[in-house]
Design a protein around this motif. Structure first.
Motif, PDB file in Angstrom:
ATOM      1  N   SER A 205      24.847  -7.249  15.481  1.00 29.36           N
ATOM      2  CA  SER A 205      24.768  -5.866  15.018  1.00 29.36           C
ATOM      3  C   SER A 205      24.643  -5.804  13.505  1.00 29.36           C
ATOM      4  CB  SER A 205      25.989  -5.072  15.477  1.00 29.36           C
ATOM      5  OG  SER A 205      27.178  -5.585  14.903  1.00 29.36           O
ATOM      6  N   ALA A 206      24.899  -6.943  12.823  1.00 33.74           N
ATOM      7  CA  ALA A 206      24.746  -6.998  11.367  1.00 33.74           C
ATOM      8  C   ALA A 206      23.307  -6.742  10.949  1.00 33.74           C
ATOM      9  CB  ALA A 206      25.205  -8.361  10.842  1.00 33.74           C
ATOM     10  N   HIS A 207      22.345  -7.059  11.830  1.00 32.78           N
ATOM     11  CA  HIS A 207      20.932  -6.800  11.502  1.00 32.78           C
ATOM     12  C   HIS A 207      20.735  -5.332  11.141  1.00 32.78           C
ATOM     13  CE1 HIS A 207      19.871 -10.322  14.426  1.00 32.78           C
ATOM     14  NE2 HIS A 207      20.213 -10.770  13.229  1.00 32.78           N
ATOM     15  N   ASN A 208      21.284  -4.459  11.975  1.00 30.35           N
ATOM     16  CA  ASN A 208      21.109  -3.023  11.770  1.00 30.35           C
ATOM     17  C   ASN A 208      21.787  -2.558  10.489  1.00 30.35           C
ATOM     18  OD1 ASN A 208      22.157  -0.038  12.231  1.00 30.35           O
ATOM     19  ND2 ASN A 208      20.374  -0.294  13.553  1.00 30.35           N
ATOM     20  N   HIS A 209      22.974  -3.082  10.224  1.00 30.81           N
ATOM     21  CA  HIS A 209      23.716  -2.660   9.031  1.00 30.81           C
ATOM     22  C   HIS A 209      23.019  -3.132   7.752  1.00 30.81           C
ATOM     23  CE1 HIS A 209      26.434  -1.699  12.121  1.00 30.81           C
ATOM     24  NE2 HIS A 209      27.072  -2.855  12.196  1.00 30.81           N
ATOM     25  N   PHE A 210      22.498  -4.363   7.779  1.00 31.95           N
ATOM     26  CA  PHE A 210      21.758  -4.853   6.613  1.00 31.95           C
ATOM     27  C   PHE A 210      20.471  -4.054   6.419  1.00 31.95           C
ATOM     28  CE2 PHE A 210      23.930  -9.207   6.917  1.00 31.95           C
ATOM     29  CZ  PHE A 210      24.697  -8.983   5.786  1.00 31.95           C
ATOM     30  N   MET A 211      19.846  -3.678   7.508  1.00 30.52           N
ATOM     31  CA  MET A 211      18.627  -2.866   7.410  1.00 30.52           C
ATOM     32  C   MET A 211      18.924  -1.529   6.744  1.00 30.52           C
ATOM     33  SD  MET A 211      16.318  -1.418  10.548  1.00 30.52           S
ATOM     34  CE  MET A 211      14.791  -0.525  10.286  1.00 30.52           C
ATOM     35  N   ARG A 212      19.996  -0.889   7.165  1.00 31.16           N
ATOM     36  CA  ARG A 212      20.361   0.405   6.575  1.00 31.16           C
ATOM     37  C   ARG A 212      20.696   0.238   5.090  1.00 31.16           C
ATOM     38  NH1 ARG A 212      22.172   4.643  10.527  1.00 31.16           N
ATOM     39  NH2 ARG A 212      21.653   3.835  12.586  1.00 31.16           N
ATOM     40  N   CYS A 216      18.711   1.909   1.799  1.00 28.25           N
ATOM     41  CA  CYS A 216      19.406   2.639   0.729  1.00 28.25           C
ATOM     42  C   CYS A 216      19.070   2.037  -0.640  1.00 28.25           C
ATOM     43  CB  CYS A 216      20.916   2.622   0.961  1.00 28.25           C
ATOM     44  SG  CYS A 216      21.456   3.622   2.357  1.00 28.25           S
ATOM     45  N   HIS A 217      18.960   0.710  -0.699  1.00 23.37           N
ATOM     46  CA  HIS A 217      18.538   0.067  -1.944  1.00 23.37           C
ATOM     47  C   HIS A 217      17.150   0.570  -2.357  1.00 23.37           C
ATOM     48  CE1 HIS A 217      21.496  -2.880  -3.223  1.00 23.37           C
ATOM     49  NE2 HIS A 217      21.669  -3.279  -1.970  1.00 23.37           N
ATOM     50  N   ILE A 218      16.245   0.678  -1.378  1.00 21.58           N
ATOM     51  CA  ILE A 218      14.888   1.138  -1.675  1.00 21.58           C
ATOM     52  C   ILE A 218      14.898   2.581  -2.170  1.00 21.58           C
ATOM     53  CG2 ILE A 218      12.619   1.611  -0.658  1.00 21.58           C
ATOM     54  CD1 ILE A 218      13.157  -0.756   1.256  1.00 21.58           C
ATOM     55  N   CYS A 219      15.835   3.370  -1.646  1.00 20.45           N
ATOM     56  CA  CYS A 219      15.959   4.749  -2.130  1.00 20.45           C
ATOM     57  C   CYS A 219      16.275   4.781  -3.631  1.00 20.45           C
ATOM     58  CB  CYS A 219      17.052   5.491  -1.363  1.00 20.45           C
ATOM     59  SG  CYS A 219      16.596   5.946   0.327  1.00 20.45           S
ATOM     60  N   ILE A 220      16.951   3.740  -4.114  1.00 18.82           N
ATOM     61  CA  ILE A 220      17.285   3.653  -5.538  1.00 18.82           C
ATOM     62  C   ILE A 220      16.123   3.052  -6.322  1.00 18.82           C
ATOM     63  CG2 ILE A 220      18.847   2.634  -7.236  1.00 18.82           C
ATOM     64  CD1 ILE A 220      21.005   2.592  -5.022  1.00 18.82           C
ATOM     65  N   ASP A 221      15.628   1.906  -5.816  1.00 18.63           N
ATOM     66  CA  ASP A 221      14.578   1.194  -6.543  1.00 18.63           C
ATOM     67  C   ASP A 221      13.967   0.154  -5.612  1.00 18.63           C
ATOM     68  OD1 ASP A 221      13.430   0.436  -9.376  1.00 18.63           O
ATOM     69  OD2 ASP A 221      14.020  -1.461  -8.429  1.00 18.63           O
ATOM     70  N   VAL A 281      14.968   8.537  10.388  1.00 20.01           N
ATOM     71  CA  VAL A 281      13.881   9.474  10.091  1.00 20.01           C
ATOM     72  C   VAL A 281      14.088  10.118   8.729  1.00 20.01           C
ATOM     73  CG1 VAL A 281      12.731  11.604  10.806  1.00 20.01           C
ATOM     74  CG2 VAL A 281      13.425   9.917  12.530  1.00 20.01           C
ATOM     75  N   SER A 282      15.318  10.567   8.472  1.00 24.08           N
ATOM     76  CA  SER A 282      15.620  11.230   7.200  1.00 24.08           C
ATOM     77  C   SER A 282      15.460  10.277   6.013  1.00 24.08           C
ATOM     78  CB  SER A 282      17.039  11.794   7.240  1.00 24.08           C
ATOM     79  OG  SER A 282      17.373  12.396   6.005  1.00 24.08           O
ATOM     80  N   ILE A 283      16.020   9.078   6.121  1.00 25.54           N
ATOM     81  CA  ILE A 283      15.969   8.128   5.007  1.00 25.54           C
ATOM     82  C   ILE A 283      14.543   7.645   4.759  1.00 25.54           C
ATOM     83  CG2 ILE A 283      16.678   5.829   4.244  1.00 25.54           C
ATOM     84  CD1 ILE A 283      18.851   7.972   3.957  1.00 25.54           C
ATOM     85  N   LEU A 284      13.801   7.380   5.831  1.00 21.26           N
ATOM     86  CA  LEU A 284      12.424   6.906   5.664  1.00 21.26           C
ATOM     87  C   LEU A 284      11.535   7.983   5.051  1.00 21.26           C
ATOM     88  CD1 LEU A 284      12.150   4.905   8.986  1.00 21.26           C
ATOM     89  CD2 LEU A 284      12.087   3.941   6.674  1.00 21.26           C
TER      90      LEU A 284
END
Length: 300
Positions: A205-212, A216-221, A281-284
């Motif tokens: 389940s760590a795959h999903n958490h790292f993806m999220r 969020c990192h991409i939302c910053i830079d 959907v919202s984050i993307l």
């Protein structure tokens, strides 16, 4: 034998409540001088109030049920019956939830205070979660709900109930990300992912958490996102073989090339196999709007 109707139950409950009131009236100076072990009259009154509350619950007289359970809880508190008082406050809260959520929260706050003093942190966590659900569902106050989910997580971690703590932390992280608190979300997702890696049952389940966290990192830079997924590979090598990693890596490449059509296509391809929830959907969409000013009506 005829079945009891709601009117029969209400009449019985009112009779029990009247009997309890009478016993308290006979106990001189109850509210000013209740110390130490309760008298038989007080114990009997408490028992009658609880029986009345159960009858009120059965006929859905939530306001009266809340009243008598709260009265029982206060009496038990004054006579030093702390566990019993907490139980009665929970019963009162369950009634209040039907019509007055703030009163329910007030009762549950008392329950949390009692169990904190007793060192029963797992029970505190459970009631913090209930308070969070009331704020989230009934009062639509996500910020306060987050505070209680965080408190619940802290209590669960203190009791080494990491799986339960992680469930609460994921709500905190999801809410933080949607409100633009990306660094808090990243820190929380990474914390949960690291806990999962250490468990043979939870590690995938760590795959999903790292993806999220990466999104969020991409939302910053964008560079933040690139560096993050490399770091996540080092922490958890299996991540690099996951669909989550491949999607994030592809999205970074498309954004770097300003290929919004390719960005959208990659998301749709992933979604056709693993349906994305509204958070994604919202984050993307947030990411797409950050890196491209052109309208893309196909990005849904």
């Amino acid at each position: 034998m005829a079945m009891s109707t709601n009117s029969d139950r209400e009449a019985k409950a009112r009779q029990l409540m009247a009997e309890a009131d009478k016993k308290l009236t006979s106990f001189n100076g109850l509210f000013g001088n209740l110390l130490g072990k309760p008298s038989n009259a007080v114990e009997e009154a408490i028992d009658l109030y609880i029986k009345a509350g159960n009858q009120f619950k059965m006929c859905q007289k939530w306001d009266l049920g809340a009243k008598v359970f709260t009265t029982a809880a206060r009496l038990q508190s004054r006579t030093g019956e702390r566990h019993e008082s907490a139980t009665s406050y929970v019963l009162a809260a369950n009634c209040f939830r039907k019509y007055e959520p703030y009163e329910a929260i007030g009762c549950l706050t008392k329950v949390i205070e009692i169990y904190e003093e007793l060192g029963r942190l797992a029970i505190c966590a459970k009631h913090h979660t209930t308070v969070a659900e009331i704020y989230e569902t009934h009062l639509h106050d996500t910020d306060t709900a987050v505070k209680h989910y965080q408190s619940a997580a802290d209590c669960y971690r203190a009791e080494h109930s990491l799986a339960s703590a992680n469930k609460c932390l994921l709500f905190v992280a999801n809410s933080a990300a949607l409100s633009g608190q990306y660094q808090r979300a990243i820190d929380t997702y990474e914390e949960v992912a690291k806990h999962c890696i250490e468990s043979s049952l939870l590690k995938y389940s760590a795959h999903n958490h790292f993806m999220r966290a990466a999104l969020c990192h991409i939302c910053i830079d964008l560079l933040n996102g690139e560096l993050a997924i490399k770091r996540y590979e080092d922490l958890f090598p299996a991540f690099s073989d996951s669909r989550e990693y491949k999607l994030v890596n592809t999205l970074i490449g498309k954004l770097d090339d300003n290929d919004i059509i390719g960005y959208t296509a990659a998301i749709k391809a992933y979604d056709s196999i693993s349906r994305m929830d509204p958070w994604f959907v919202s984050i993307l969409l947030t990411i797409k709007n950050k890196y491209n000013t052109d309208s893309d009506p196909d990005m849904k």
